[in-house]
Design an enzyme around this catalytic site. Structure first.
Site, PDB file in Angstrom:
ATOM      1  N   PHE A 187       0.814  -1.220   0.000  1.00 19.31           N
ATOM      2  CA  PHE A 187       0.000   0.000   0.000  1.00 19.31           C
ATOM      3  C   PHE A 187       0.849   1.272   0.000  1.00 19.31           C
ATOM      4  O   PHE A 187       0.421   2.315   0.463  1.00 19.31           O
ATOM      5  CB  PHE A 187      -0.973   0.008   1.192  1.00 19.31           C
ATOM      6  CG  PHE A 187      -1.747  -1.272   1.338  1.00 19.31           C
ATOM      7  CD1 PHE A 187      -2.648  -1.668   0.360  1.00 19.31           C
ATOM      8  CD2 PHE A 187      -1.537  -2.094   2.429  1.00 19.31           C
ATOM      9  CE1 PHE A 187      -3.339  -2.866   0.491  1.00 19.31           C
ATOM     10  CE2 PHE A 187      -2.221  -3.287   2.560  1.00 19.31           C
ATOM     11  CZ  PHE A 187      -3.138  -3.685   1.590  1.00 19.31           C
ATOM     12  N   ARG A 188       2.082   1.150  -0.497  1.00 13.90           N
ATOM     13  CA  ARG A 188       3.014   2.270  -0.596  1.00 13.90           C
ATOM     14  C   ARG A 188       3.374   2.855   0.774  1.00 13.90           C
ATOM     15  O   ARG A 188       3.800   4.006   0.879  1.00 13.90           O
ATOM     16  CB  ARG A 188       2.473   3.361  -1.533  1.00 13.90           C
ATOM     17  CG  ARG A 188       2.162   2.849  -2.932  1.00 13.90           C
ATOM     18  CD  ARG A 188       1.987   3.950  -3.943  1.00 13.90           C
ATOM     19  NE  ARG A 188       3.220   4.688  -4.161  1.00 13.90           N
ATOM     20  CZ  ARG A 188       4.222   4.264  -4.934  1.00 13.90           C
ATOM     21  NH1 ARG A 188       4.148   3.091  -5.541  1.00 13.90           N
ATOM     22  NH2 ARG A 188       5.294   5.015  -5.092  1.00 13.90           N
ATOM     23  N   LEU A 189       3.237   2.046   1.811  1.00 14.34           N
ATOM     24  CA  LEU A 189       3.651   2.470   3.159  1.00 14.34           C
ATOM     25  C   LEU A 189       5.063   1.949   3.412  1.00 14.34           C
ATOM     26  O   LEU A 189       5.314   1.126   4.287  1.00 14.34           O
ATOM     27  CB  LEU A 189       2.664   1.935   4.201  1.00 14.34           C
ATOM     28  CG  LEU A 189       1.221   2.421   4.021  1.00 14.34           C
ATOM     29  CD1 LEU A 189       0.300   1.761   5.048  1.00 14.34           C
ATOM     30  CD2 LEU A 189       1.168   3.941   4.151  1.00 14.34           C
TER      31      LEU A 189
END
Length: 211
Positions: A187-189
C-alpha cells in the site's frame, strides 16, 4: 508438496531495528543483490551538476566501498569527471528491482590515491586499459572508424609491454554525508531509514522518514 511463501513478505522482513552502521546494512543489501539481480548488482545512477547548474545523471559501476565511501573509476576529462571535480559533490542511487530496495547517497567527491587507482587499473582486462587511452570520453567522435584507429594505434604502441594508467584516468570516492535506505511495503507504506552526519569524523545520526 512445495512450501509456497509470499515473496513480498519474504523480501520485506525486518524493520531496520538494531541498525546502527549504514555501511554494514549496505553490505548486507549488496550481498542480497548479488544473489538475486540478473545483471550488474553494483550498478548505480550517478548524479552531477554542470557549471551552468543543470543536473546530469548516468549509470556507472561501484568498484569498492568501505567506511571511507563509495568508489568508481572514470576518465577525469569526461563530462562527469569535469563536473565532479568542479563541484566536488555528487549523489548516487542504487535500485534493486528484484529485492524492491533502494539506497540513495549524497556527499563530497574525493579523488583516490595514485596507488589505489594503479592497482585497480592493472586489474582491468587489457582491452579496457587500451580503451582508457584511446577514448576521448564525452567529446565529439567523427566516426566509429576513428575510434577503432585509436585503439589500433595504442595496441601497437604498447605491444606486449605493460600499459601504464593514463594521468586522466582515476578513481573517485563519494564520501557520504547522507545515506537513505528504502524498502518496499504494501500500500506504498514503505520503510525509509536515513543516516546523516556533518563530517566524516562525526558519528552518524539516524531517523525514520514518512514514505
Amino acid at each position: 508438496m512445495t512450501d509456497l511463501k509470499d515473496p513480498h513478505e519474504e523480501l520485506t522482513k525486518g524493520d531496520f531495528s538494531g541498525v546502527e552502521n549504514p555501511f554494514d546494512l549496505f553490505s548486507e543489501w549488496l550481498e542480497d543483490a548479488r544473489a538475486s539481480e540478473p545483471n550488474d548488482p553494483n550498478a548505480l545512477s550517478l548524479a552531477t551538476v554542470d557549471p551552468e547548474g543543470l543536473p546530469n545523471v548516468r549509470m556507472v559501476l561501484l568498484k569498492g566501498f568501505d567506511e571511507r565511501g563509495f568508489t568508481f573509476y572514470t576518465n577525469l576529462e569526461s563530462a562527469k569527471g569535469r563536473e565532479l571535480l568542479s563541484s566536488g559533490k555528487a549523489a548516487m542511487c542504487f535500485h534493486w528491482k528484484s529485492l524492491r530496495r533502494q539506497v540513495r547517497i549524497r556527499g563530497a567527491i574525493l579523488q583516490v590515491s595514485g596507488e589505489e587507482a594503479d592497482a585497480y587499473y592493472q586489474s582491468r582486462p587489457r582491452g579496457s586499459r587500451i580503451g582508457a587511452w584511446a577514448s576521448k570520453q564525452s567529446r565529439p567522435l567523427e566516426s566509429r572508424f576513428a575510434l577503432e584507429k585509436e585503439v589500433a594505434r595504442y595496441t601497437a604502441k604498447f605491444g606486449i609491454s605493460d600499459i601504464p594508467r593514463p594521468d586522466h584516468w582515476s578513481g573517485l570516492r563519494l564520501e557520504p554525508a547522507s545515506i537513505e535506505f528504502w524498502h518496499d511495503r504494501p500500500f506504498r507504506l514503505h520503510d525509509r531509514l536515513q543516516f546523516n552526519r556533518s563530517s566524516s569524523d562525526q558519528p552518524w545520526s539516524k531517523e525514520r522518514l514518512y514514505p
